[in-house]
Design an enzyme around this catalytic site. Structure first.
Site, short mmCIF file in Angstrom:
data_model
loop_
_atom_site.label_atom_id
_atom_site.label_comp_id
_atom_site.label_asym_id
_atom_site.label_seq_id
_atom_site.Cartn_x
_atom_site.Cartn_y
_atom_site.Cartn_z
N ASP A 111 69.38 53.27 42.42
CA ASP A 111 68.61 53.94 43.47
C ASP A 111 67.36 54.70 43.01
O ASP A 111 66.97 55.95 43.19
CB ASP A 111 69.82 55.25 43.85
CG ASP A 111 69.17 56.32 44.92
OD1 ASP A 111 68.62 55.45 45.77
OD2 ASP A 111 69.65 57.38 45.01
N ILE B 2 74.50 64.18 44.53
CA ILE B 2 75.48 65.66 44.17
C ILE B 2 76.77 65.28 44.88
O ILE B 2 77.04 64.72 45.76
CB ILE B 2 75.01 66.94 44.99
CG1 ILE B 2 74.84 66.68 46.66
CG2 ILE B 2 73.99 67.33 44.33
CD1 ILE B 2 74.46 67.89 47.32
N SER C 20 66.62 65.23 45.13
CA SER C 20 66.87 63.88 44.94
C SER C 20 65.35 63.18 44.39
O SER C 20 64.26 63.34 45.19
CB SER C 20 67.25 62.96 46.14
OG SER C 20 68.45 63.38 46.36
N HIS D 246 66.49 55.90 47.86
CA HIS D 246 67.09 56.51 49.31
C HIS D 246 66.11 57.45 49.90
O HIS D 246 66.11 57.82 51.06
CB HIS D 246 68.30 57.18 49.15
CG HIS D 246 68.48 58.49 48.51
ND1 HIS D 246 68.89 58.68 47.26
CD2 HIS D 246 68.27 59.46 49.00
CE1 HIS D 246 68.89 60.01 46.80
NE2 HIS D 246 68.38 60.58 48.02
#
Length: 302
Positions: free
Chosen positions: A175, A272, A254, A145
């Site tokens: 992800d 989170i 991230s 992402h």
């Protein structure tokens, strides 16, 4: 009867004698010697030469005796090394375990910037995340992402150098994205990865990344759960089998590494949990286990 007059000798009489061409009478005591002349005379004597030679021989004999009688150096053994390390640890103040872990991983942490994801202008930065070098040829793990749909990806390495990057692999269900740097810094260091099979709740961990673009930043906590599931508010897929941790993480963390106190990567921070829309940390973060992350890069399992 008148006594004859007696005159004491004077400089005048001496000078007069010299004028008359008579040499002055030398003193019977001989010429007066100064300290330097006296030492030169002593050193020039045969006895002085013998004393100097004897002194040199004594010095040489002393050196020879010391060389022969000194103890042999002890062999360097592992036990001696361990004892020296223990003495050093007991006498020196060392940084915290978290500080040492962060220093180990620091050369492998990368800032990831994506451009042109929502705008045709490639100069508009759309997001900042983190990556970690897993192969020293420039292979980097991050979250999908962070870089999805980006027209351009820019990396900043620990030495301050920059490089463009290309997505060479992806694992949407976890992800994860694999990046390849176009320009590789000299002496690029790859992180060490560790299996999570013995990871336990309560074990101390450290998260390293660029929260809100600031960093690299370090936060410490513990593993607070295993085998968790998470679906981000803007995500389509639910990610499963995650590591739950309480080390502070925020947008920008991230894709960064979650590491043990030895500096080994056990997970990739992916999200989170926050019941509000503020996107700030409230105490629960999630990371993809490194086994899944390594498989995304085509690396063999542990």
């Amino acid at each position: 009867m008148r006594k004859p007059v007696v005159y004491s000798p004077s400089r005048r009489s001496t000078a007069a004698t010299a004028v008359a061409g008579e040499a002055p009478v030398a003193s019977q005591a001989g010429p007066v010697q100064g300290p330097r002349a006296a030492w030169r005379e002593r050193l020039a004597s045969p006895r002085a030469g013998w004393l100097v030679s004897a002194s040199l021989m004594a010095v040489l004999a002393g050196v020879l005796v010391w060389q022969v009688s000194r103890p042999e150096p002890l062999p360097l053994t592992q036990k001696a090394i361990d004892q020296a390390v223990l003495r050093s640890l007991s006498t020196q103040v060392l940084p915290s375990q978290a500080a040492r872990a962060a220093e180990v991983i620091r050369p492998a942490v990368v800032r990831v910037q994506s451009y042109g994801r929502t705008d045709a202008d490639d100069d508009d930065e759309d997001g900042v995340g983190t990556g970690v070098v897993i192969v020293d040829k420039g292979t980097i793990l991050t979250n999908l992402h962070v870089v999805a749909d980006a027209r351009r990806i820019r990396l900043t390495f620990a030495d301050g150098s920059h490089s463009a990057a290309t997505i060479v692999g992806a694992q949407p269900e976890n992800d994860l994205a694999v990046l390849q740097a176009h320009t590789i810094p000299d002496d690029l260091v790859a992180a060490t990865m560790r299996s999570t099979h013995d990871l336990l709740p309560g074990q101390e961990v450290v998260a390293v990344g660029f929260p809100f673009g600031i960093g690299p930043s370090v936060s410490a906590g513990v593993v607070s759960g295993l085998g968790r599931s998470f679906k981000s508010p803007d995500g389509e897929n639910e990610v499963r089998n995650l590591i739950q941790f309480d080390a502070a993480a925020n947008p920008g963390n991230s894709g960064g590494p979650l590491i043990t106190m030895s500096g080994e990567v056990v997970g990739i921070v992916t999200g989170i949990l926050n019941p509000t829309q503020q996107r700030t940390f409230v105490g629960i973060g999630f990371a993809v286990p490194i086994e899944s992350a390594a498989s995304a890069a085509g690396l063999p399992p542990f």
